[in-house]
Scaffold this active site. Structure first.
Site, PDB file in Angstrom:
ATOM      1  N   ASP A  30      39.350  39.483  33.604  1.00 29.56           N
ATOM      2  CA  ASP A  30      37.905  39.299  33.459  1.00 29.56           C
ATOM      3  C   ASP A  30      37.641  38.162  32.475  1.00 29.56           C
ATOM      4  O   ASP A  30      38.293  38.092  31.418  1.00 29.56           O
ATOM      5  CB  ASP A  30      37.288  40.624  32.950  1.00 29.56           C
ATOM      6  CG  ASP A  30      35.778  40.654  33.068  1.00 29.56           C
ATOM      7  OD1 ASP A  30      35.123  39.747  32.513  1.00 29.56           O
ATOM      8  OD2 ASP A  30      35.240  41.575  33.691  1.00 29.56           O
ATOM      9  N   ASN A  86      31.054  49.832  38.894  1.00 27.92           N
ATOM     10  CA  ASN A  86      29.592  49.864  38.916  1.00 27.92           C
ATOM     11  C   ASN A  86      29.053  49.566  40.318  1.00 27.92           C
ATOM     12  O   ASN A  86      29.554  48.658  40.991  1.00 27.92           O
ATOM     13  CB  ASN A  86      29.037  48.819  37.942  1.00 27.92           C
ATOM     14  CG  ASN A  86      29.502  49.055  36.513  1.00 27.92           C
ATOM     15  OD1 ASN A  86      29.651  50.197  36.095  1.00 27.92           O
ATOM     16  ND2 ASN A  86      29.732  47.987  35.772  1.00 27.92           N
ATOM     17  N   GLN A  93      25.897  46.828  37.847  1.00 23.27           N
ATOM     18  CA  GLN A  93      26.669  45.876  38.656  1.00 23.27           C
ATOM     19  C   GLN A  93      26.000  44.506  38.602  1.00 23.27           C
ATOM     20  O   GLN A  93      24.797  44.384  38.851  1.00 23.27           O
ATOM     21  CB  GLN A  93      26.766  46.352  40.114  1.00 23.27           C
ATOM     22  CG  GLN A  93      27.671  45.463  40.964  1.00 23.27           C
ATOM     23  CD  GLN A  93      27.848  45.978  42.391  1.00 23.27           C
ATOM     24  OE1 GLN A  93      27.131  46.867  42.840  1.00 23.27           O
ATOM     25  NE2 GLN A  93      28.807  45.416  43.099  1.00 23.27           N
ATOM     26  N   HIS A  99      34.398  45.842  42.913  1.00 20.48           N
ATOM     27  CA  HIS A  99      35.528  45.613  42.011  1.00 20.48           C
ATOM     28  C   HIS A  99      35.706  46.816  41.097  1.00 20.48           C
ATOM     29  O   HIS A  99      34.746  47.521  40.795  1.00 20.48           O
ATOM     30  CB  HIS A  99      35.345  44.340  41.169  1.00 20.48           C
ATOM     31  CG  HIS A  99      34.020  44.261  40.477  1.00 20.48           C
ATOM     32  ND1 HIS A  99      32.863  43.881  41.119  1.00 20.48           N
ATOM     33  CD2 HIS A  99      33.659  44.525  39.202  1.00 20.48           C
ATOM     34  CE1 HIS A  99      31.849  43.909  40.263  1.00 20.48           C
ATOM     35  NE2 HIS A  99      32.309  44.309  39.094  1.00 20.48           N
ATOM     36  N   HIS A 101      37.005  47.742  37.319  1.00 18.19           N
ATOM     37  CA  HIS A 101      37.432  47.261  36.001  1.00 18.19           C
ATOM     38  C   HIS A 101      38.615  48.114  35.535  1.00 18.19           C
ATOM     39  O   HIS A 101      38.547  49.347  35.581  1.00 18.19           O
ATOM     40  CB  HIS A 101      36.316  47.444  34.960  1.00 18.19           C
ATOM     41  CG  HIS A 101      35.095  46.621  35.206  1.00 18.19           C
ATOM     42  ND1 HIS A 101      34.824  45.479  34.493  1.00 18.19           N
ATOM     43  CD2 HIS A 101      34.067  46.771  36.080  1.00 18.19           C
ATOM     44  CE1 HIS A 101      33.666  44.969  34.906  1.00 18.19           C
ATOM     45  NE2 HIS A 101      33.186  45.735  35.865  1.00 18.19           N
TER      46      HIS A 101
HETATM   47  P1  AMP Z   1      30.036  44.250  36.897  1.00 21.52           P
HETATM   48  O1  AMP Z   1      29.016  44.199  35.787  1.00 21.52           O
HETATM   49  O2  AMP Z   1      30.673  45.572  37.085  1.00 21.52           O
HETATM   50  O3  AMP Z   1      29.483  43.662  38.189  1.00 21.52           O
HETATM   51  O4  AMP Z   1      31.214  43.320  36.399  1.00 21.52           O
HETATM   52  C1  AMP Z   1      31.282  41.967  36.627  1.00 21.52           C
HETATM   53  C2  AMP Z   1      32.382  41.439  35.737  1.00 21.52           C
HETATM   54  O5  AMP Z   1      32.826  40.204  36.260  1.00 21.52           O
HETATM   55  C3  AMP Z   1      31.960  41.168  34.291  1.00 21.52           C
HETATM   56  O6  AMP Z   1      32.806  41.915  33.419  1.00 21.52           O
HETATM   57  C4  AMP Z   1      32.156  39.669  34.127  1.00 21.52           C
HETATM   58  O7  AMP Z   1      32.657  39.345  32.855  1.00 21.52           O
HETATM   59  C5  AMP Z   1      33.148  39.350  35.213  1.00 21.52           C
HETATM   60  N1  AMP Z   1      33.087  38.023  35.790  1.00 21.52           N
HETATM   61  C6  AMP Z   1      31.994  37.375  36.258  1.00 21.52           C
HETATM   62  N2  AMP Z   1      32.334  36.184  36.790  1.00 21.52           N
HETATM   63  C7  AMP Z   1      33.690  36.084  36.652  1.00 21.52           C
HETATM   64  C8  AMP Z   1      34.651  35.101  37.015  1.00 21.52           C
HETATM   65  N3  AMP Z   1      34.296  33.958  37.601  1.00 21.52           N
HETATM   66  N4  AMP Z   1      35.950  35.346  36.726  1.00 21.52           N
HETATM   67  C9  AMP Z   1      36.317  36.495  36.114  1.00 21.52           C
HETATM   68  N5  AMP Z   1      35.473  37.461  35.765  1.00 21.52           N
HETATM   69  C10 AMP Z   1      34.171  37.262  36.020  1.00 21.52           C
END
Ligand code: AMP
Ligand code: ZN
Length: 134
Positions: A30, A86, A93, A99, A101
């Site tokens: 992440d 999420n 989300q 995805h 985590h």
């Molecule tokens: P969510 O809030 O569950 O949708 O999580 C999205 C996650 O994606 C967050 O923890 C962000 O830090 C991560 N994220 C967003 N864009 C990228 C990216 N390009 N590469 C890696 N992680 C990302």
């Protein structure tokens, strides 16, 4: 999903810090980690969320989460680990590609991933139990 960033990352069209890859999944670090080693399990096939995810992919994703958990404990010596997933803006989300985590946890890492517990009455619990199981 031509405009989905996680589709592009999962398929290798955008570079990422990849920890693992197979035919169906890519696991990446992440970019905004809440703890050292915070990773995301991305299916290569687009599904916006758990509701849209095929059952076989859901099953395989959890097996992979277990595998990653073992690797995190062995390699990073984490003390604990959270899986977080999420669905929907209301649930936090921010990227609409399913995805999971994988968050290694360390004593005194300063994070608080938790819930504020409610205090429902027995009647309220029974009401929701009936609604779900009807
Ligand atoms: P969510 O809030 O569950 O949708 O999580 C999205 C996650 O994606 C967050 O923890 C962000 O830090 C991560 N994220 C967003 N864009 C990228 C990216 N390009 N590469 C890696 N992680 C990302
Ligand atoms: Zn996607």
């Amino acid at each position: 999903m031509s405009d989905c960033i996680f589709c592009k990352i999962a398929k290798g069209e955008i570079p990422s810090k990849t920890l693992y890859e197979d035919e169906n999944f890519r696991v990446i670090l992440d970019l905004g980690p809440v703890a050292r080693g915070h990773a995301l399990i991305l299916p290569k096939e687009h599904a916006a969320n758990l509701f849209e995810l095929p059952e076989e992919t859901a099953a395989a994703a959890f097996v992979l989460a277990k595998k990653m958990a073992g690797i995190m404990r062995e390699k990073l010596k984490c003390d604990g680990l959270n899986l977080l997933q999420n669905n929907g803006e209301t649930a936090g989300q921010t990227v609409n590609h399913f995805h999971i985590h994988v968050i290694p946890r360390y004593q005194e890492d300063g994070q608080h991933i938790g819930f504020v517990p409610g205090e429902p009455s027995q009647e309220e619990l029974e009401e929701v139990r009936k609604e779900i199981t009807a």
